[in-house]
Design a protein around this motif. Structure first.
Motif, PDB file in Angstrom:
ATOM      1  N   UNK A  23      -0.549   6.242 -10.271  1.00  0.00           N
ATOM      2  CA  UNK A  23      -0.251   7.542  -9.666  1.00  0.00           C
ATOM      3  C   UNK A  23       0.716   8.317 -10.543  1.00  0.00           C
ATOM      4  N   UNK A  24       0.158   9.203 -11.348  1.00  0.00           N
ATOM      5  CA  UNK A  24       0.971  10.012 -12.240  1.00  0.00           C
ATOM      6  C   UNK A  24       1.099  11.439 -11.729  1.00  0.00           C
ATOM      7  N   UNK A  25       0.713  11.666 -10.468  1.00  0.00           N
ATOM      8  CA  UNK A  25       0.797  13.003  -9.896  1.00  0.00           C
ATOM      9  C   UNK A  25       2.208  13.543 -10.061  1.00  0.00           C
ATOM     10  N   UNK A  26       2.303  14.766 -10.583  1.00  0.00           N
ATOM     11  CA  UNK A  26       3.608  15.402 -10.767  1.00  0.00           C
ATOM     12  C   UNK A  26       3.737  16.011 -12.145  1.00  0.00           C
ATOM     13  N   UNK A  27       4.975  16.309 -12.506  1.00  0.00           N
ATOM     14  CA  UNK A  27       5.273  16.987 -13.762  1.00  0.00           C
ATOM     15  C   UNK A  27       5.818  16.014 -14.803  1.00  0.00           C
ATOM     16  N   UNK A  28       5.379  16.218 -16.042  1.00  0.00           N
ATOM     17  CA  UNK A  28       5.742  15.375 -17.171  1.00  0.00           C
ATOM     18  C   UNK A  28       6.084  16.272 -18.354  1.00  0.00           C
ATOM     19  N   UNK A  40       3.192  18.803 -18.828  1.00  0.00           N
ATOM     20  CA  UNK A  40       1.915  18.530 -18.184  1.00  0.00           C
ATOM     21  C   UNK A  40       2.136  18.405 -16.694  1.00  0.00           C
ATOM     22  N   UNK A  41       1.200  18.900 -15.935  1.00  0.00           N
ATOM     23  CA  UNK A  41       1.166  18.710 -14.498  1.00  0.00           C
ATOM     24  C   UNK A  41      -0.127  17.971 -14.189  1.00  0.00           C
ATOM     25  N   UNK A  42       0.011  16.791 -13.576  1.00  0.00           N
ATOM     26  CA  UNK A  42      -1.145  15.966 -13.249  1.00  0.00           C
ATOM     27  C   UNK A  42      -1.303  15.851 -11.744  1.00  0.00           C
ATOM     28  N   UNK A  43      -2.571  15.762 -11.306  1.00  0.00           N
ATOM     29  CA  UNK A  43      -2.889  15.479  -9.907  1.00  0.00           C
ATOM     30  C   UNK A  43      -4.004  14.442  -9.910  1.00  0.00           C
ATOM     31  N   UNK A  44      -3.744  13.339  -9.218  1.00  0.00           N
ATOM     32  CA  UNK A  44      -4.705  12.235  -9.162  1.00  0.00           C
ATOM     33  C   UNK A  44      -5.354  12.208  -7.788  1.00  0.00           C
ATOM     34  N   UNK A  45      -6.682  12.110  -7.771  1.00  0.00           N
ATOM     35  CA  UNK A  45      -7.446  11.962  -6.537  1.00  0.00           C
ATOM     36  C   UNK A  45      -8.500  10.887  -6.798  1.00  0.00           C
ATOM     37  N   UNK A  46      -8.162   9.647  -6.451  1.00  0.00           N
ATOM     38  CA  UNK A  46      -9.044   8.525  -6.775  1.00  0.00           C
ATOM     39  C   UNK A  46      -9.042   8.308  -8.275  1.00  0.00           C
ATOM     40  N   UNK A  47     -10.232   8.428  -8.901  1.00  0.00           N
ATOM     41  CA  UNK A  47     -10.329   8.325 -10.356  1.00  0.00           C
ATOM     42  C   UNK A  47     -10.416   9.693 -11.018  1.00  0.00           C
ATOM     43  N   UNK A  48     -10.312  10.761 -10.219  1.00  0.00           N
ATOM     44  CA  UNK A  48     -10.386  12.118 -10.761  1.00  0.00           C
ATOM     45  C   UNK A  48      -8.980  12.593 -11.125  1.00  0.00           C
ATOM     46  N   UNK A  49      -8.845  13.142 -12.326  1.00  0.00           N
ATOM     47  CA  UNK A  49      -7.574  13.651 -12.827  1.00  0.00           C
ATOM     48  C   UNK A  49      -7.723  15.132 -13.117  1.00  0.00           C
ATOM     49  N   UNK A  50      -6.876  15.942 -12.507  1.00  0.00           N
ATOM     50  CA  UNK A  50      -6.863  17.382 -12.768  1.00  0.00           C
ATOM     51  C   UNK A  50      -5.446  17.781 -13.147  1.00  0.00           C
ATOM     52  N   UNK A  51      -5.323  18.997 -13.664  1.00  0.00           N
ATOM     53  CA  UNK A  51      -3.994  19.489 -13.997  1.00  0.00           C
ATOM     54  C   UNK A  51      -4.029  20.495 -15.120  1.00  0.00           C
ATOM     55  N   UNK A  52      -2.853  20.676 -15.729  1.00  0.00           N
ATOM     56  CA  UNK A  52      -2.724  21.655 -16.798  1.00  0.00           C
ATOM     57  C   UNK A  52      -1.598  21.261 -17.738  1.00  0.00           C
ATOM     58  N   UNK A  53      -1.573  21.953 -18.862  1.00  0.00           N
ATOM     59  CA  UNK A  53      -0.529  21.752 -19.858  1.00  0.00           C
ATOM     60  C   UNK A  53       0.166  23.083 -20.098  1.00  0.00           C
ATOM     61  N   UNK A  91       2.430   3.677 -18.844  1.00  0.00           N
ATOM     62  CA  UNK A  91       3.316   2.525 -18.787  1.00  0.00           C
ATOM     63  C   UNK A  91       4.241   2.752 -17.600  1.00  0.00           C
ATOM     64  N   UNK A  92       4.070   1.925 -16.560  1.00  0.00           N
ATOM     65  CA  UNK A  92       4.842   2.080 -15.328  1.00  0.00           C
ATOM     66  C   UNK A  92       6.017   1.118 -15.296  1.00  0.00           C
ATOM     67  N   UNK A  93       7.112   1.596 -14.741  1.00  0.00           N
ATOM     68  CA  UNK A  93       8.278   0.753 -14.496  1.00  0.00           C
ATOM     69  C   UNK A  93       8.315   0.510 -12.990  1.00  0.00           C
ATOM     70  N   UNK A  94       8.059  -0.716 -12.580  1.00  0.00           N
ATOM     71  CA  UNK A  94       7.938  -1.040 -11.152  1.00  0.00           C
ATOM     72  C   UNK A  94       9.229  -0.788 -10.376  1.00  0.00           C
ATOM     73  N   UNK A  95      10.373  -0.857 -11.034  1.00  0.00           N
ATOM     74  CA  UNK A  95      11.642  -0.697 -10.318  1.00  0.00           C
ATOM     75  C   UNK A  95      12.188   0.720 -10.359  1.00  0.00           C
ATOM     76  N   UNK A  96      11.747   1.538 -11.330  1.00  0.00           N
ATOM     77  CA  UNK A  96      12.295   2.885 -11.464  1.00  0.00           C
ATOM     78  C   UNK A  96      11.223   3.823 -12.012  1.00  0.00           C
ATOM     79  N   UNK A  97      10.571   4.598 -11.134  1.00  0.00           N
ATOM     80  CA  UNK A  97       9.475   5.489 -11.524  1.00  0.00           C
ATOM     81  C   UNK A  97       9.924   6.562 -12.518  1.00  0.00           C
ATOM     82  N   UNK A  98      11.236   6.873 -12.589  1.00  0.00           N
ATOM     83  CA  UNK A  98      11.700   7.878 -13.542  1.00  0.00           C
ATOM     84  C   UNK A  98      11.618   7.367 -14.970  1.00  0.00           C
ATOM     85  N   UNK A  99      11.383   6.065 -15.166  1.00  0.00           N
ATOM     86  CA  UNK A  99      11.247   5.485 -16.503  1.00  0.00           C
ATOM     87  C   UNK A  99       9.791   5.336 -16.926  1.00  0.00           C
ATOM     88  N   UNK A 100       8.851   5.801 -16.099  1.00  0.00           N
ATOM     89  CA  UNK A 100       7.434   5.764 -16.449  1.00  0.00           C
ATOM     90  C   UNK A 100       7.191   6.630 -17.682  1.00  0.00           C
TER      91      UNK A 100
END
Length: 121
Positions: A23-28, A40-53, A91-100
């Motif tokens: 789940x990478x939904x949000x701003x990067x 980048x702004x990502x929105x995840x819906x199942x396996x569909x990825x939408x967004x913009x740069x 690359x996900x950090x299970x304890x701190x999502x801000x480190x993804x």
């Protein structure tokens, strides 16, 4: 009976963890060639990825053909008038999502570019 119940609980928990891992939904944000900040702004819906740069000039460009499967993602975006295929790895950090982080790879004018994105806090 207890073994079946425990096995079911473990499988449900594993499935839930797998679903949330991508789940990478949000701003990067990241920096291209240590010079240009992009977002980048990502929105995840199942396996569909939408967004913009958002490019260095502040303009938003929507991307198309976005797919996310587990820790892998891909999409196409217009870069300098050319449709460019971008592939990435989460690359996900299970304890701190801000480190993804998300590492994106693509080619522009024959040059390979790697961009590391961080979640915007």
């Amino acid at each position: 009976m207890i073994k079946k119940t425990l096995a079911t609980v473990v499988m449900v928990m594993a499935f839930a963890a797998f679903c949330f891992a991508g789940d990478i939904t949000g701003n990067w944000k990241g920096t291209v060639n240590d010079q240009f900040e992009v977002g980048y702004t990502f929105k995840v819906d199942g396996e569909k990825l939408t967004g913009s740069s958002k490019g260095p000039d502040g303009s938003d460009t929507a991307f198309s053909d976005g797919v996310i499967k587990g820790d892998d993602l891909s999409f196409s975006i217009d870069i300098m008038g050319n449709s460019t295929k971008i592939k990435g790895k989460i690359k996900s950090d299970a304890t701190d999502k801000t480190k993804d982080t998300i590492t994106l790879s693509f080619a522009v004018n024959g040059q390979d570019v790697t961009l590391v994105l961080s979640r915007v806090k």
